[in-house]
Design an enzyme around this catalytic site. Structure first.
Site, PDB file in Angstrom:
ATOM      1  N   PRO A  70       1.822 -69.669 -38.783  1.00 29.18           N
ATOM      2  CA  PRO A  70       0.635 -68.836 -39.189  1.00 29.18           C
ATOM      3  C   PRO A  70      -0.220 -69.482 -40.212  1.00 29.18           C
ATOM      4  CG  PRO A  70       2.722 -67.481 -39.192  1.00 29.18           C
ATOM      5  CD  PRO A  70       3.162 -68.892 -38.965  1.00 29.18           C
ATOM      6  N   CYS A  71      -1.402 -69.577 -39.924  1.00 25.64           N
ATOM      7  CA  CYS A  71      -2.413 -70.118 -40.957  1.00 25.64           C
ATOM      8  C   CYS A  71      -2.846 -69.165 -42.168  1.00 25.64           C
ATOM      9  CB  CYS A  71      -3.813 -70.428 -40.200  1.00 25.64           C
ATOM     10  SG  CYS A  71      -4.775 -71.545 -40.925  1.00 25.64           S
ATOM     11  N   GLN A  72      -2.010 -69.121 -43.072  1.00 25.00           N
ATOM     12  CA  GLN A  72      -1.901 -68.057 -44.246  1.00 25.00           C
ATOM     13  C   GLN A  72      -2.323 -68.857 -45.378  1.00 25.00           C
ATOM     14  OE1 GLN A  72       1.972 -67.842 -45.594  1.00 25.00           O
ATOM     15  NE2 GLN A  72       2.117 -65.390 -45.848  1.00 25.00           N
TER      16      GLN A  72
END
Ligand SMILES: C[S@@+](CC[C@H](N)C(=O)[O-])C[C@H]1O[C@@H](n2cnc3c(N)ncnc32)[C@H](O)[C@@H]1O
EC number: 2.1.1.37
Length: 374
Positions: A70-72
């Site tokens: 996930p692009c967090q």
């Protein structure tokens, strides 16, 4: 060869590994619907449901680590270095496992935006962390359309090898010939690479990193492309009436603007007046689909098929992403769209895994040698 699949979702990497004869020995995801699909499709034995943070000590030995993380956002604690602090992020869990298990290879996947997010700091942090733990890191921006899929979907793959000499696994010699002789000469010697801390505001479409240094360049061609496929080639014959909304689309079109052009290979017929939001567009089927996403507003997109208007079906989502038709059939219809939208197209990562684990690679010598001849 044994693989693990982190942030497994519905198993895009798993489908790829299965097709290459690579055994997936461990997989994890926190989403109940993804877990249901994964277990139904691949069995319960190797799937572990829950937050990855709770499983770090249970990951078995493996040769290949895969994951579409996930692009967090990272924390800003490390900003004085021009980088950010990956500590506490989900990406850090990947680094933790790589450091502890030292697999020979990794193949990660993420959105295109990763290359430019937060003025490049995000990707710099990722490259710094991966290259400091003993991997030659290579990334490349890929598009689903090059893998026999009717979808404009640009994704960055990041691969790693326990290797310390500059070479490319993700570019053929024809792709590498886009480098100027000077670029090829710089690429061939890590002494000439820049420190990752001195990264610019965005990273190019291809590059290498090792020991905190990197080299990157814009490579646009893709010499290994499969035959293109159009959206009309994968449509279902006549789906259930529930997918059609012809009458109210005709009403909506009265307040829409005719566009009639292709953008990124997607045929756009109408746009809602005053709004450029893709979610309010009417698309044609002569091009490819726009990027499928996990947002529900996507279901308001309409496609003109013959003289009727409808949304796409989950079976069509499966085909556009390159999954078997009924891959997600074990969950409710409306839960299937976001699962497909979040997934990695198996064909794209099959290609990346095949190249990443191959013994053949491309060097920069021949291109840089041209410079000496000039
Ligand atoms: C971009 S999707 C990856 C999809 C996958 N590659 C596929 O083919 O379906 C990211 C996944 O990370 C999972 N995820 C998010 N936070 C997590 C966590 N803390 N632990 C485990 N999985 C997590 C989400 O549920 C989601 O399925």
């Amino acid at each position: 060869m044994k693989a693990i699949e982190l942030f497994a979702g519905i198993g895009g990497f798993r489908v790829a590994c299965d097709s290459l004869g690579i055994e997936t020995v461990w997989a994890n995801d926190i989403s109940p619907t993804a877990a249901k699909v994964y277990q139904k499709r691949f069995g319960e034995e190797h799937f572990h449901f829950g937050d990855i943070s709770n499983f770090l000590d249970q990951v078995p030995d493996h040769d290949l680590l895969t994951g579409g993380f996930p692009c967090q956002p990272f924390s800003s604690a490390g900003r004085k270095l021009g980088l950010e602090d990956a500590r506490g992020s989900l990406f850090e869990k990947i680094v933790h496992i790589l450091e502890r298990k030292k697999p020979k290879y990794f193949v990660l996947e993420n959105v295109k935006r990763l290359l430019s997010m937060d003025s490049g700091k995000h990707f710099a942090t990722i490259l710094d962390a991966l290259s400091e733990i003993g991997y030659l890191v290579e990334w490349r921006l890929l598009n689903s359309v090059n893998f026999g899929l009717p979808q404009h979907r640009e994704r960055v793959v990041i691969i790693g090898h326990r290797d310390h000499t500059p070479k490319s696994y993700l570019c053929t010699s024809s792709d590498i010939s886009e480098l100027t002789p000077h670029q090829a000469s710089v690429a061939s010697n890590t002494e000439n690479w820049k420190s990752i801390e001195d990264h610019g505001s965005k990273f190019h479409t291809w590059g290498l990193a090792l020991n905190g240094k990197f080299f990157h360049a814009k490579i646009e061609g893709f010499s290994d492309a499969a035959r293109p496929v159009k959206l009309k080639d994968v449509l279902e014959e006549r789906p259930n009436d529930n997918f059609y909304f012809t009458e109210n689309t005709l009403e909506r079109i009265k307040t829409s603007e005719e566009v009639n052009r292709f953008y990124n290979g997607v045929e756009i017929l109408y746009n809602q007046k005053g709004g450029a939001r893709m979610g309010y567009s009417v698309f044609g089927i002569e091009g490819v689909a726009p990027t499928l996403t996990c947002t529900t507003s996507r279901h308001y997109e309409r496609y003109k098929i013959g003289n009727e208007f409808r949304r796409l079906t989950p079976v069509e989502y499966a085909r556009i992403q390159g999954f078997p038709d009924n891959h997600c059939a074990s969950v409710k219809l409306y839960d299937q769209y976001p699962l497909y939208g979040n997934a990695v197209p198996p064909a794209l990562v099959t290609w990346a895994i095949k190249r990443a684990t191959s013994t053949s690679y491309t060097t920069f010598q021949s291109a840089s040698a041209q410079m000496e001849l000039v």
